[in-house]
Design an enzyme around this catalytic site. Sequence first.
Site, PDB file in Angstrom:
ATOM      1  CB  CYS A 143     -22.820   7.855   5.888  1.00 21.06           C
ATOM      2  SG  CYS A 143     -24.655   7.664   5.894  1.00 21.06           S
ATOM      3  CB  CYS A 175      11.742   2.845  10.061  1.00 20.84           C
ATOM      4  SG  CYS A 175      10.480   3.332   8.668  1.00 20.84           S
TER       5      CYS A 175
END
Length: 324
Positions: A143, A175
């Site tokens: 919103c 990673c």
Amino acid sequence: MFMLRNLLIIMCLSIFSFSGCSQGTEVDKQQNKGKMEFKKLTAEEENVIVHKGTERPYSGKYDSFWEKGTYVCKRCGASLYRSEDKFDAGCGWPGFDDEIPGAVKKQTDADGIRTEILCAHCGAHLGHVFKGEGLTAKNTRYCVNSVSMDFIPAQASNGIKAEIKTDTAIFAGGCFWGVEYFMMKVTGVLSTTVGYTGGHTENPTYQEVCAGNTGHYEAIEVVFDPSVTTFEKVAKLFFEIHDPTQWNHQGPDWGEQYRSAVFYRNEDQKKITEKLISQLKAKGFKVATEVKPAKTFWKAEDYHQDYYRHKGSAPYCHGFVKRF
Ligand SMILES: [Zn+2]
């Protein structure tokens, strides 16, 4: 491997957590140096964007507005939402059920209940996000105050940037959580996806890749706006947020899936990568990074995407180190 990795993460967290945070700030500084140019705001805009006010319902110019294009941050111009994701929420403010990946930051509102949304680039207040209302299939409603946004039509007739043309880069640097954490912060990066590539199996799972016989690398696909940043800038940062001199591991993560590599998508990307590696070698770095043609990029499981952002923590083994 999985258990060992978890153990190492815990050990590492205790050692690196502090430096991880401070290095994040360093990347922000590097990326934003001289680039954070804010538009001058009117009093009404400042009330919403800076002081987190709310415009009156049904008063904003994008509430009932259905043209095709991109909604950008009023203050800094960063792309936030696409018209394809806008829907009639019936509440008096523009509603979207998705964001441009990585464009919107979420935090608990000062009221302690709602989730506030802010421009990820400049921190401008946008509005709030609500989940679980069942209004669209994505079950999400951003919103947004009209006053927090500008609109760029898809068919711009007045010379402003029309639809964003994007470019893509693929990197492997240990990673993938840590590499994504830093890449998401780069000005001009529109989205990041972690996954697996470079191996010989189809649709690999994390467990299969960790078992170490798929040939795949933990990798990241970075989609960027070439009018804001370049492959060279993104690649340079890649070499500075992981250690490109480590063979077959990155920090405490050992295994072939943690090798360092650039998967080039065209000859330009290949040449730029080789140039950067030569520059690093000239400075005495024994670069282990492989330069390989891009192959199929297999998206990783959802829980690996935006891992640190969802977890609200910082990487354990990646950090910014100036190398160029
Ligand atoms: Zn902004």
